[in-house]
Write a protein that holds these residues in place. Sequence first.
Motif, PDB file in Angstrom:
ATOM      1  N   GLU A 135      17.923 -27.572  38.640  1.00 41.43           N
ATOM      2  CA  GLU A 135      18.108 -28.663  37.675  1.00 41.43           C
ATOM      3  C   GLU A 135      17.336 -29.912  38.095  1.00 41.43           C
ATOM      4  OE1 GLU A 135      22.314 -29.142  37.382  1.00 41.43           O
ATOM      5  OE2 GLU A 135      22.573 -27.470  35.983  1.00 41.43           O
ATOM      6  N   THR A 136      17.383 -30.231  39.388  1.00 39.34           N
ATOM      7  CA  THR A 136      16.670 -31.402  39.891  1.00 39.34           C
ATOM      8  C   THR A 136      15.165 -31.234  39.724  1.00 39.34           C
ATOM      9  OG1 THR A 136      18.426 -31.835  41.508  1.00 39.34           O
ATOM     10  CG2 THR A 136      16.293 -32.873  41.913  1.00 39.34           C
ATOM     11  N   SER A 137      14.655 -30.034  40.048  1.00 44.40           N
ATOM     12  CA  SER A 137      13.218 -29.779  39.911  1.00 44.40           C
ATOM     13  C   SER A 137      12.784 -29.799  38.449  1.00 44.40           C
ATOM     14  CB  SER A 137      12.866 -28.422  40.533  1.00 44.40           C
ATOM     15  OG  SER A 137      13.101 -28.430  41.926  1.00 44.40           O
ATOM     16  N   ALA A 138      13.619 -29.246  37.567  1.00 43.91           N
ATOM     17  CA  ALA A 138      13.291 -29.245  36.141  1.00 43.91           C
ATOM     18  C   ALA A 138      13.200 -30.673  35.610  1.00 43.91           C
ATOM     19  CB  ALA A 138      14.332 -28.452  35.358  1.00 43.91           C
ATOM     20  N   LYS A 139      14.135 -31.518  36.050  1.00 40.76           N
ATOM     21  CA  LYS A 139      14.098 -32.918  35.614  1.00 40.76           C
ATOM     22  C   LYS A 139      12.881 -33.633  36.192  1.00 40.76           C
ATOM     23  CE  LYS A 139      17.305 -35.911  37.005  1.00 40.76           C
ATOM     24  NZ  LYS A 139      18.598 -36.628  37.100  1.00 40.76           N
ATOM     25  N   PHE A 141       9.890 -32.286  37.176  1.00 42.92           N
ATOM     26  CA  PHE A 141       8.576 -31.824  36.709  1.00 42.92           C
ATOM     27  C   PHE A 141       8.428 -31.818  35.189  1.00 42.92           C
ATOM     28  CE2 PHE A 141       8.849 -29.783  40.971  1.00 42.92           C
ATOM     29  CZ  PHE A 141       7.720 -30.377  41.521  1.00 42.92           C
ATOM     30  N   TYR A 142       9.544 -31.685  34.470  1.00 46.49           N
ATOM     31  CA  TYR A 142       9.456 -31.653  33.007  1.00 46.49           C
ATOM     32  C   TYR A 142       9.991 -32.931  32.367  1.00 46.49           C
ATOM     33  CZ  TYR A 142       8.414 -26.678  33.432  1.00 46.49           C
ATOM     34  OH  TYR A 142       7.835 -25.473  33.755  1.00 46.49           O
ATOM     35  N   GLY A 143      10.917 -33.608  33.053  1.00 41.39           N
ATOM     36  CA  GLY A 143      11.488 -34.835  32.512  1.00 41.39           C
ATOM     37  C   GLY A 143      12.804 -34.580  31.792  1.00 41.39           C
ATOM     38  N   VAL A 144      13.629 -35.652  31.709  1.00 39.04           N
ATOM     39  CA  VAL A 144      14.923 -35.559  31.027  1.00 39.04           C
ATOM     40  C   VAL A 144      14.695 -35.284  29.539  1.00 39.04           C
ATOM     41  CG1 VAL A 144      16.997 -36.837  30.381  1.00 39.04           C
ATOM     42  CG2 VAL A 144      16.038 -37.099  32.674  1.00 39.04           C
ATOM     43  N   GLY A 145      15.410 -34.300  29.007  1.00 39.59           N
ATOM     44  CA  GLY A 145      15.332 -34.026  27.573  1.00 39.59           C
ATOM     45  C   GLY A 145      14.026 -33.398  27.121  1.00 39.59           C
TER      46      GLY A 145
END
Length: 572
Positions: A135-139, A141-145
């Motif tokens: 979840e931390t990496s997704a936020k 590298f891709y950003g919130v939302g």
Amino acid sequence: MLTKNTRIHDLLAATGLFDDKLLETILGEARENGTPICKAVLEGSEIKEEPLLEKLAEITNLSFQRLKEVEIENEVLEKLPTKAIFQYNVIPLAYKDECLKVATSDPFIPGLVDALRLAAECRIRLVLSPTEDIETSAKKFYGVGAETLDKMMEDGALDLDDDDDLLKQDLSELDQEASVVKFVNQIIWEAYKDRATDIHIEPMEMDLRIRYRVDGVLHETPMPPQLKRFQSSVISRLKVMANMDIAEKRLPQDGRISVRIRGAEIDVRVSTMPTVYGESVSLRLLMRGGGLVTMADLGLNDHDSDMLKKMITRPHGILLVTGPTGSGKSTSLYAWLHTINSIDKRIMSAEDPIEYEMKGVNQVQMRPEIGLTFANTLRTFLRQDPDVIMVGEIRDKETAEIAIRAALTGHLVFSTIHTNDSASTVTRLLDMGIEPFLVASSAEGIVAQRLVRGLCNNCKQPVELDDDFLKEHNFPIERLAHEGPIYEAVGCDECRGNGYKGRTGIFEILHITDEIRPLIIAHASAADIKAKALEHGGMKTLREDGWDKVLNGVTTIDEILRVTEDDEIEEA
């Protein structure tokens, strides 16, 4: 190796972490409720996620990998659509020999490998990683939302860079646009999870920057690069939620939002300000009915706590809290009211805004546009037979005069005022035009305070600092022999890598004693009043109270220097 024919029960049993009967129960409930297997196992047992995934990796011949320091190339990130990343809670890590390595926290998701293979159009190799890491990496590298913005782009929804385009939109459609609603809720929810007190949405020339203030320090939040395209729609959605004029972009506006997200009741104070590249929006998060601290939570030492408790239980007088914006003044006032709130006291408060709702306190929201000001409300309070009055802030002579006269006529008055330290509050009141004898006879005490970040107890480490550095900042080196040690911030998963977690207060309490009152009447300077208080009143300066907390392992020297730098100049 994990295959379609391998029974999930057998794999989990082979870890040796479960009682067979418990495992049967957990898996049965998971099938009945449709709960993901790993989530059901973790919730239904006392097993931690990391050891479970390590055992599964060993049994299935997969790799286990923490993602804290992992850097992922853009080409790899683009191998999977954003929707798949957030739908399956996975993240691509590397691409080699036409095989994509993908991290997951649950290898038992039905059809996971096949779905990823179709999306990436290549072979998939799973890697097991903790949910929080993914979840931390997704936020990051891709950003919130990011998945929400992708949906908005697919739908061609609300791409409103042009003012003229905005005015042509049907406002009811804007209000009901599900993707925009979801994205705004995600921004607020992420801030709430991060313990943020403020969200700042700031239009830049090439992007829309979103920052959260956590523990008093601003942090930029990773956002999808395409967010700038939806700047107007996001800001317009916030204005609709706050009952603002959506078409007015030339003037600042204020509003309020009450939102319920995943069971959390959050009140949000909204302020807009026109800037060169669009409207900047500031959101202050207020936790309705929660977050109210007591005197014990403020961070007072025993001496100051005892002194304050005597002051706030007196039958009359005025007690002021001072400090810059965001220094915890309102929190202190609420803690005092919470301490003395009882059935035999009538307590009335004039606030702008009401940050916390307190049972048993008659709270009034100021509305200057209809004449409901602090001064007018105070006058009415005096006809309401109060025992205790709280005034959100003394901003002018009229409010100060009424508050002081209320204190002189048998009421206990609490309020805040903006000054740098406790002693300069006296000169501030005199500069407003209040007669010195009124200040001297009504004031019981003045509390100056700041908020400092508290060290994370999980990762803080002792540090030895150069004596010359400590002497330069008047640190009491002689106390290190029997107190201390001094700690430094390190950073770990628990504190999200910054070394600090939560905040506490440092205080300077000026008790208006019989030695101080003649100085006030004589129009003495703030420096003279402070010197007398240090000599006879047992007062500690903000920095001295800070040094106590450094020696107690509560915070760091850097934090004390950050918030008390001006005090050092004044004391020199």
